[in-house]
Write a protein that holds these residues in place. Structure first.
Motif, PDB file in Angstrom:
ATOM      1  N   GLY A  23     -19.864  22.347  18.858  1.00  0.00           N
ATOM      2  CA  GLY A  23     -20.868  21.659  18.065  1.00  0.00           C
ATOM      3  C   GLY A  23     -20.469  20.203  17.927  1.00  0.00           C
ATOM      4  O   GLY A  23     -20.411  19.469  18.913  1.00  0.00           O
ATOM      5  N   VAL A  24     -20.167  19.788  16.691  1.00  0.00           N
ATOM      6  CA  VAL A  24     -19.729  18.407  16.518  1.00  0.00           C
ATOM      7  C   VAL A  24     -18.383  18.209  17.211  1.00  0.00           C
ATOM      8  O   VAL A  24     -17.523  19.104  17.200  1.00  0.00           O
ATOM      9  N   ARG A  25     -18.242  17.064  17.821  1.00  0.00           N
ATOM     10  CA  ARG A  25     -16.980  16.687  18.462  1.00  0.00           C
ATOM     11  C   ARG A  25     -16.640  15.290  17.986  1.00  0.00           C
ATOM     12  O   ARG A  25     -17.252  14.303  18.433  1.00  0.00           O
ATOM     13  N   PRO A  26     -15.709  15.151  17.055  1.00  0.00           N
ATOM     14  CA  PRO A  26     -15.371  13.820  16.546  1.00  0.00           C
ATOM     15  C   PRO A  26     -15.045  12.838  17.678  1.00  0.00           C
ATOM     16  O   PRO A  26     -14.506  13.220  18.725  1.00  0.00           O
ATOM     17  N   ARG A  27     -15.393  11.581  17.461  1.00  0.00           N
ATOM     18  CA  ARG A  27     -15.209  10.590  18.520  1.00  0.00           C
ATOM     19  C   ARG A  27     -13.729  10.425  18.878  1.00  0.00           C
ATOM     20  O   ARG A  27     -13.410  10.125  20.037  1.00  0.00           O
ATOM     21  N   SER A  28     -12.834  10.638  17.938  1.00  0.00           N
ATOM     22  CA  SER A  28     -11.409  10.548  18.249  1.00  0.00           C
ATOM     23  C   SER A  28     -11.014  11.594  19.291  1.00  0.00           C
ATOM     24  O   SER A  28     -10.186  11.321  20.176  1.00  0.00           O
ATOM     25  N   VAL A  29     -11.618  12.780  19.211  1.00  0.00           N
ATOM     26  CA  VAL A  29     -11.371  13.819  20.211  1.00  0.00           C
ATOM     27  C   VAL A  29     -12.005  13.421  21.532  1.00  0.00           C
ATOM     28  O   VAL A  29     -11.411  13.587  22.603  1.00  0.00           O
ATOM     29  N   GLN A  30     -13.212  12.876  21.465  1.00  0.00           N
ATOM     30  CA  GLN A  30     -13.905  12.420  22.679  1.00  0.00           C
ATOM     31  C   GLN A  30     -13.085  11.347  23.396  1.00  0.00           C
ATOM     32  O   GLN A  30     -13.001  11.335  24.622  1.00  0.00           O
ATOM     33  N   GLN A  31     -12.478  10.464  22.625  1.00  0.00           N
ATOM     34  CA  GLN A  31     -11.662   9.405  23.205  1.00  0.00           C
ATOM     35  C   GLN A  31     -10.453   9.999  23.921  1.00  0.00           C
ATOM     36  O   GLN A  31     -10.094   9.562  25.039  1.00  0.00           O
ATOM     37  N   TYR A  32      -9.841  10.983  23.292  1.00  0.00           N
ATOM     38  CA  TYR A  32      -8.691  11.652  23.919  1.00  0.00           C
ATOM     39  C   TYR A  32      -9.099  12.318  25.233  1.00  0.00           C
ATOM     40  O   TYR A  32      -8.414  12.185  26.250  1.00  0.00           O
ATOM     41  N   MET A  33     -10.231  13.010  25.230  1.00  0.00           N
ATOM     42  CA  MET A  33     -10.728  13.665  26.441  1.00  0.00           C
ATOM     43  C   MET A  33     -10.994  12.638  27.532  1.00  0.00           C
ATOM     44  O   MET A  33     -10.677  12.847  28.704  1.00  0.00           O
ATOM     45  N   TRP A  34     -11.608  11.538  27.140  1.00  0.00           N
ATOM     46  CA  TRP A  34     -11.930  10.465  28.084  1.00  0.00           C
ATOM     47  C   TRP A  34     -10.662   9.890  28.711  1.00  0.00           C
ATOM     48  O   TRP A  34     -10.601   9.636  29.915  1.00  0.00           O
ATOM     49  N   ASP A  35      -9.642   9.707  27.887  1.00  0.00           N
ATOM     50  CA  ASP A  35      -8.405   9.078  28.356  1.00  0.00           C
ATOM     51  C   ASP A  35      -7.608   9.969  29.309  1.00  0.00           C
ATOM     52  O   ASP A  35      -6.996   9.473  30.267  1.00  0.00           O
ATOM     53  N   VAL A  36      -7.573  11.276  29.051  1.00  0.00           N
ATOM     54  CA  VAL A  36      -6.712  12.158  29.848  1.00  0.00           C
ATOM     55  C   VAL A  36      -7.416  12.741  31.065  1.00  0.00           C
ATOM     56  O   VAL A  36      -6.747  13.248  31.971  1.00  0.00           O
ATOM     57  N   GLU A  56      -8.708  12.803  34.458  1.00  0.00           N
ATOM     58  CA  GLU A  56      -8.436  11.993  35.643  1.00  0.00           C
ATOM     59  C   GLU A  56      -9.492  12.245  36.713  1.00  0.00           C
ATOM     60  O   GLU A  56      -9.384  13.179  37.509  1.00  0.00           O
ATOM     61  N   MET A  57     -10.509  11.410  36.731  1.00  0.00           N
ATOM     62  CA  MET A  57     -11.533  11.432  37.780  1.00  0.00           C
ATOM     63  C   MET A  57     -12.285  10.115  37.736  1.00  0.00           C
ATOM     64  O   MET A  57     -12.246   9.408  36.721  1.00  0.00           O
ATOM     65  N   PRO A  58     -12.943   9.754  38.806  1.00  0.00           N
ATOM     66  CA  PRO A  58     -13.700   8.496  38.820  1.00  0.00           C
ATOM     67  C   PRO A  58     -14.723   8.454  37.693  1.00  0.00           C
ATOM     68  O   PRO A  58     -15.282   9.494  37.304  1.00  0.00           O
ATOM     69  N   ILE A  59     -14.972   7.250  37.177  1.00  0.00           N
ATOM     70  CA  ILE A  59     -15.861   7.103  36.031  1.00  0.00           C
ATOM     71  C   ILE A  59     -17.247   7.670  36.301  1.00  0.00           C
ATOM     72  O   ILE A  59     -17.827   8.333  35.434  1.00  0.00           O
ATOM     73  N   HIS A  60     -17.778   7.478  37.498  1.00  0.00           N
ATOM     74  CA  HIS A  60     -19.131   7.977  37.777  1.00  0.00           C
ATOM     75  C   HIS A  60     -19.177   9.507  37.749  1.00  0.00           C
ATOM     76  O   HIS A  60     -20.229  10.102  37.527  1.00  0.00           O
ATOM     77  N   PHE A  98     -19.518  14.702  32.529  1.00  0.00           N
ATOM     78  CA  PHE A  98     -18.954  15.774  31.716  1.00  0.00           C
ATOM     79  C   PHE A  98     -18.459  15.315  30.349  1.00  0.00           C
ATOM     80  O   PHE A  98     -18.407  16.106  29.407  1.00  0.00           O
ATOM     81  N   VAL A  99     -18.089  14.054  30.239  1.00  0.00           N
ATOM     82  CA  VAL A  99     -17.644  13.504  28.953  1.00  0.00           C
ATOM     83  C   VAL A  99     -18.310  12.148  28.775  1.00  0.00           C
ATOM     84  O   VAL A  99     -18.097  11.238  29.585  1.00  0.00           O
ATOM     85  N   SER A 100     -19.100  12.010  27.724  1.00  0.00           N
ATOM     86  CA  SER A 100     -19.757  10.722  27.474  1.00  0.00           C
ATOM     87  C   SER A 100     -18.727   9.666  27.091  1.00  0.00           C
ATOM     88  O   SER A 100     -17.726   9.972  26.433  1.00  0.00           O
ATOM     89  N   ASN A 101     -18.986   8.440  27.505  1.00  0.00           N
ATOM     90  CA  ASN A 101     -18.101   7.342  27.131  1.00  0.00           C
ATOM     91  C   ASN A 101     -18.093   7.210  25.608  1.00  0.00           C
ATOM     92  O   ASN A 101     -19.135   7.006  24.985  1.00  0.00           O
ATOM     93  N   PRO A 102     -16.918   7.357  24.989  1.00  0.00           N
ATOM     94  CA  PRO A 102     -16.861   7.314  23.516  1.00  0.00           C
ATOM     95  C   PRO A 102     -17.332   5.998  22.916  1.00  0.00           C
ATOM     96  O   PRO A 102     -17.710   5.959  21.742  1.00  0.00           O
ATOM     97  N   LYS A 103     -17.315   4.932  23.702  1.00  0.00           N
ATOM     98  CA  LYS A 103     -17.810   3.646  23.189  1.00  0.00           C
ATOM     99  C   LYS A 103     -19.290   3.735  22.826  1.00  0.00           C
ATOM    100  O   LYS A 103     -19.762   3.077  21.894  1.00  0.00           O
TER     101      LYS A 103
END
Length: 256
Positions: free
Chosen positions: A131-144, A146-150, A155-160
Protein backbone atom coordinates in the motif's frame (compact mmCIF):
# COMPACT_ATOMS: atom_id res chain seq x y z
CA UNK A 1 -27.59 -27.54 65.88
CA UNK A 2 -24.11 -29.20 66.12
CA UNK A 3 -21.47 -30.11 63.58
CA UNK A 4 -18.49 -32.47 63.66
CA UNK A 5 -15.37 -32.39 61.48
CA UNK A 6 -14.27 -35.72 59.94
CA UNK A 7 -10.75 -36.21 58.50
CA UNK A 8 -10.05 -36.68 54.77
CA UNK A 9 -12.53 -33.97 53.76
CA UNK A 10 -15.52 -35.80 55.34
CA UNK A 11 -18.07 -33.41 56.70
CA UNK A 12 -21.22 -34.01 58.64
CA UNK A 13 -24.17 -31.85 57.82
CA UNK A 14 -26.87 -31.56 60.38
CA UNK A 15 -30.35 -30.71 59.31
CA UNK A 16 -32.62 -29.33 61.91
CA UNK A 17 -36.28 -30.14 61.43
CA UNK A 18 -38.75 -28.38 63.69
CA UNK A 19 -41.97 -30.33 64.31
CA UNK A 20 -44.84 -28.69 66.07
CA UNK A 21 -47.14 -31.06 67.96
CA UNK A 22 -49.64 -29.84 70.59
CA UNK A 23 -47.74 -26.58 70.97
CA UNK A 24 -44.53 -28.54 71.77
CA UNK A 25 -41.34 -28.19 69.68
CA UNK A 26 -39.15 -31.26 69.21
CA UNK A 27 -35.81 -31.36 67.35
CA UNK A 28 -34.93 -34.12 64.91
CA UNK A 29 -31.29 -34.22 63.83
CA UNK A 30 -30.46 -36.07 60.60
CA UNK A 31 -26.76 -36.67 59.98
CA UNK A 32 -25.76 -36.90 56.27
CA UNK A 33 -22.05 -37.22 55.53
CA UNK A 34 -20.74 -35.54 52.31
CA UNK A 35 -17.40 -36.65 50.86
CA UNK A 36 -15.42 -34.05 48.94
CA UNK A 37 -12.94 -35.62 46.52
CA UNK A 38 -9.59 -34.06 45.80
CA UNK A 39 -9.34 -32.21 42.46
CA UNK A 40 -6.15 -32.52 40.47
CA UNK A 41 -5.19 -29.53 38.34
CA UNK A 42 -2.75 -30.10 35.49
CA UNK A 43 -0.35 -27.37 34.51
CA UNK A 44 -1.11 -26.31 30.94
CA UNK A 45 1.50 -24.53 28.85
CA UNK A 46 0.00 -21.42 27.20
CA UNK A 47 1.71 -20.53 23.91
CA UNK A 48 3.33 -17.12 23.93
CA UNK A 49 2.36 -14.73 21.14
CA UNK A 50 5.10 -12.34 20.11
CA UNK A 51 4.15 -8.71 20.60
CA UNK A 52 3.72 -6.72 17.42
CA UNK A 53 6.37 -4.02 17.17
CA UNK A 54 5.48 -0.60 15.79
CA UNK A 55 8.80 0.82 14.70
CA UNK A 56 9.75 4.32 13.58
CA UNK A 57 8.70 3.73 9.98
CA UNK A 58 5.22 2.48 10.88
CA UNK A 59 4.72 5.24 13.47
CA UNK A 60 5.52 7.77 10.76
CA UNK A 61 2.75 6.26 8.62
CA UNK A 62 0.26 6.30 11.49
CA UNK A 63 1.14 9.90 12.38
CA UNK A 64 0.45 10.87 8.75
CA UNK A 65 -3.16 9.74 9.26
CA UNK A 66 -3.14 6.57 7.17
CA UNK A 67 -5.13 3.50 8.27
CA UNK A 68 -4.52 -0.23 8.44
CA UNK A 69 -6.70 -1.67 5.65
CA UNK A 70 -7.75 -4.62 7.83
CA UNK A 71 -9.27 -2.18 10.32
CA UNK A 72 -11.64 -1.21 7.50
CA UNK A 73 -12.07 -4.62 5.84
CA UNK A 74 -10.93 -7.40 8.21
CA UNK A 75 -11.53 -10.17 5.66
CA UNK A 76 -8.99 -8.80 3.18
CA UNK A 77 -5.81 -10.89 3.25
CA UNK A 78 -2.33 -9.36 3.26
CA UNK A 79 1.16 -10.53 2.35
CA UNK A 80 3.62 -7.68 2.95
CA UNK A 81 6.24 -8.67 0.38
CA UNK A 82 8.62 -5.80 1.12
CA UNK A 83 8.89 -6.94 4.74
CA UNK A 84 10.49 -10.10 3.37
CA UNK A 85 12.94 -11.01 0.62
CA UNK A 86 10.23 -12.54 -1.58
CA UNK A 87 10.17 -9.62 -4.03
CA UNK A 88 11.97 -8.60 -7.21
CA UNK A 89 14.70 -6.83 -5.20
CA UNK A 90 15.25 -9.82 -2.90
CA UNK A 91 15.55 -7.36 -0.01
CA UNK A 92 13.57 -6.62 3.15
CA UNK A 93 12.99 -2.86 2.95
CA UNK A 94 10.17 -2.50 5.53
CA UNK A 95 11.63 -4.23 8.58
CA UNK A 96 8.99 -4.86 11.27
CA UNK A 97 6.14 -3.40 9.23
CA UNK A 98 3.61 -6.18 8.73
CA UNK A 99 0.43 -4.24 7.99
CA UNK A 100 -0.83 -2.51 4.86
CA UNK A 101 -1.71 1.18 5.18
CA UNK A 102 -3.61 3.48 2.81
CA UNK A 103 -5.25 6.88 2.96
CA UNK A 104 -8.62 6.48 4.78
CA UNK A 105 -10.72 7.22 1.68
CA UNK A 106 -8.61 4.86 -0.43
CA UNK A 107 -8.95 2.10 2.18
CA UNK A 108 -12.73 2.59 2.20
CA UNK A 109 -12.84 2.34 -1.61
CA UNK A 110 -10.75 -0.82 -1.44
CA UNK A 111 -13.40 -2.16 0.93
CA UNK A 112 -16.01 -1.50 -1.79
CA UNK A 113 -13.98 -3.59 -4.21
CA UNK A 114 -13.79 -6.38 -1.65
CA UNK A 115 -17.56 -6.34 -1.18
CA UNK A 116 -18.07 -6.42 -4.94
CA UNK A 117 -15.76 -9.44 -5.25
CA UNK A 118 -17.65 -11.23 -2.46
CA UNK A 119 -20.93 -10.55 -4.27
CA UNK A 120 -19.52 -12.32 -7.34
CA UNK A 121 -17.94 -15.23 -5.46
CA UNK A 122 -18.06 -15.46 -1.66
CA UNK A 123 -15.10 -17.89 -1.63
CA UNK A 124 -12.71 -15.29 -3.05
CA UNK A 125 -10.95 -12.37 -1.39
CA UNK A 126 -8.49 -9.63 -2.21
CA UNK A 127 -4.92 -10.28 -1.12
CA UNK A 128 -2.82 -7.12 -0.81
CA UNK A 129 0.96 -6.99 -1.25
CA UNK A 130 1.69 -3.29 -0.77
CA UNK A 131 0.00 0.00 0.00
CA UNK A 132 1.69 3.17 1.16
CA UNK A 133 5.42 3.21 0.56
CA UNK A 134 7.19 6.06 2.35
CA UNK A 135 9.45 8.09 0.08
CA UNK A 136 12.47 7.24 2.23
CA UNK A 137 11.90 3.58 1.33
CA UNK A 138 11.38 4.51 -2.32
CA UNK A 139 14.68 6.37 -2.28
CA UNK A 140 16.46 3.33 -0.87
CA UNK A 141 14.93 1.10 -3.57
CA UNK A 142 15.93 3.60 -6.25
CA UNK A 143 19.50 3.79 -4.98
CA UNK A 144 20.19 0.04 -4.69
CA UNK A 145 18.39 -1.10 -7.85
CA UNK A 146 21.11 -1.63 -10.43
CA UNK A 147 19.64 -1.16 -13.91
CA UNK A 148 19.49 1.60 -16.52
CA UNK A 149 17.21 4.48 -15.60
CA UNK A 150 14.85 3.89 -18.52
CA UNK A 151 14.33 0.34 -17.20
CA UNK A 152 14.35 1.29 -13.53
CA UNK A 153 11.48 3.75 -13.92
CA UNK A 154 9.23 0.93 -15.12
CA UNK A 155 9.37 -0.66 -11.68
CA UNK A 156 10.31 2.08 -9.21
CA UNK A 157 9.16 5.67 -9.66
CA UNK A 158 11.80 8.35 -9.27
CA UNK A 159 11.41 9.46 -5.64
CA UNK A 160 12.04 13.07 -6.65
CA UNK A 161 8.68 13.07 -8.41
CA UNK A 162 6.78 11.21 -5.73
CA UNK A 163 4.71 8.16 -6.61
CA UNK A 164 1.11 7.33 -5.77
CA UNK A 165 2.46 4.67 -3.41
CA UNK A 166 4.22 7.52 -1.54
CA UNK A 167 0.84 9.21 -1.06
CA UNK A 168 -0.92 6.03 0.02
CA UNK A 169 -3.19 6.24 -3.02
CA UNK A 170 -2.03 3.12 -4.88
CA UNK A 171 -2.20 -0.56 -4.03
CA UNK A 172 -0.58 -3.78 -5.26
CA UNK A 173 -2.80 -6.84 -4.96
CA UNK A 174 -4.27 -10.03 -6.37
CA UNK A 175 -7.20 -12.38 -5.73
CA UNK A 176 -7.04 -15.48 -3.54
CA UNK A 177 -9.37 -18.06 -2.08
CA UNK A 178 -10.16 -18.23 1.63
CA UNK A 179 -7.03 -20.32 2.30
CA UNK A 180 -4.80 -17.78 0.60
CA UNK A 181 -4.23 -19.72 -2.62
CA UNK A 182 -3.83 -17.06 -5.30
CA UNK A 183 -5.48 -17.14 -8.70
CA UNK A 184 -3.05 -17.83 -11.54
CA UNK A 185 -2.37 -14.59 -13.41
CA UNK A 186 0.22 -16.11 -15.76
CA UNK A 187 3.00 -14.05 -14.12
CA UNK A 188 3.83 -13.52 -10.48
CA UNK A 189 3.80 -10.37 -8.39
CA UNK A 190 6.78 -8.12 -9.19
CA UNK A 191 7.50 -10.12 -12.34
CA UNK A 192 9.60 -7.74 -14.45
CA UNK A 193 8.99 -9.63 -17.72
CA UNK A 194 6.66 -8.19 -20.35
CA UNK A 195 4.28 -11.11 -19.86
CA UNK A 196 3.16 -9.23 -16.72
CA UNK A 197 2.21 -6.16 -18.78
CA UNK A 198 -1.56 -5.78 -19.30
CA UNK A 199 -0.85 -3.97 -22.59
CA UNK A 200 0.80 -7.10 -24.04
CA UNK A 201 -1.85 -9.59 -22.94
CA UNK A 202 -3.35 -10.19 -26.39
CA UNK A 203 0.03 -10.92 -27.94
CA UNK A 204 0.90 -13.40 -25.19
CA UNK A 205 -2.54 -14.98 -25.44
CA UNK A 206 -2.11 -15.43 -29.18
CA UNK A 207 1.33 -16.96 -28.62
CA UNK A 208 -0.06 -19.42 -26.07
CA UNK A 209 2.17 -18.17 -23.25
CA UNK A 210 -0.93 -16.75 -21.52
CA UNK A 211 -4.10 -18.84 -21.31
CA UNK A 212 -7.72 -17.75 -21.38
CA UNK A 213 -7.84 -18.54 -17.66
CA UNK A 214 -4.93 -16.16 -16.98
CA UNK A 215 -6.66 -13.37 -18.89
CA UNK A 216 -10.01 -14.07 -17.21
CA UNK A 217 -8.39 -13.84 -13.78
CA UNK A 218 -6.72 -10.53 -14.63
CA UNK A 219 -9.97 -9.17 -16.04
CA UNK A 220 -11.81 -10.21 -12.88
CA UNK A 221 -9.28 -8.28 -10.79
CA UNK A 222 -9.67 -5.21 -13.00
CA UNK A 223 -13.46 -5.43 -12.84
CA UNK A 224 -13.44 -5.74 -9.06
CA UNK A 225 -11.04 -2.84 -8.59
CA UNK A 226 -13.00 -0.64 -11.00
CA UNK A 227 -16.01 -1.09 -8.69
CA UNK A 228 -14.02 0.77 -6.02
CA UNK A 229 -12.83 3.51 -8.39
CA UNK A 230 -9.35 2.08 -9.11
CA UNK A 231 -7.66 1.58 -12.46
CA UNK A 232 -4.79 -0.63 -13.61
CA UNK A 233 -1.49 0.55 -15.10
CA UNK A 234 -0.08 -0.83 -18.37
CA UNK A 235 3.08 -2.49 -17.03
CA UNK A 236 1.93 -4.30 -13.86
CA UNK A 237 -1.23 -6.42 -13.65
CA UNK A 238 -1.14 -6.07 -9.84
CA UNK A 239 -0.83 -2.27 -9.53
CA UNK A 240 -3.93 -0.07 -9.20
CA UNK A 241 -4.21 3.69 -8.67
CA UNK A 242 -7.13 5.39 -6.98
CA UNK A 243 -6.29 8.97 -8.01
CA UNK A 244 -4.08 10.64 -10.56
CA UNK A 245 -0.83 12.07 -9.26
CA UNK A 246 -2.06 15.64 -9.75
CA UNK A 247 -5.24 14.90 -7.81
CA UNK A 248 -3.34 13.13 -5.04
CA UNK A 249 -1.10 16.18 -4.63
CA UNK A 250 -4.14 18.33 -3.87
CA UNK A 251 -5.61 15.84 -1.39
CA UNK A 252 -2.68 14.30 0.49
CA UNK A 253 0.85 14.84 1.69
CA UNK A 254 3.64 12.49 0.68
CA UNK A 255 4.60 10.14 3.52
CA UNK A 256 8.29 10.73 3.94
Amino acid sequence: MTARYIANSLFSVFILNACVTDNQITEEVVEQPIILQDTIFEEVEVPQVAAYIIDTLEQKIIDAGLVDIQSISPDILIDVRYSDTNNFMHRDVYGHLNRIYLQPTVAEDLGKSQLYLKSIDSTLTLLVYDGVRPRSVQQYMWDVLEMPIHEKTKFVSNPKNGSLHNYGAAVDLTIADAEGNILDMGAGYDDIRKIAYPRHEKAYLDSGLLSKEHIANRELLREVMKAGGFWNIETEWWHFNRYSRDRAKTMFEIVE
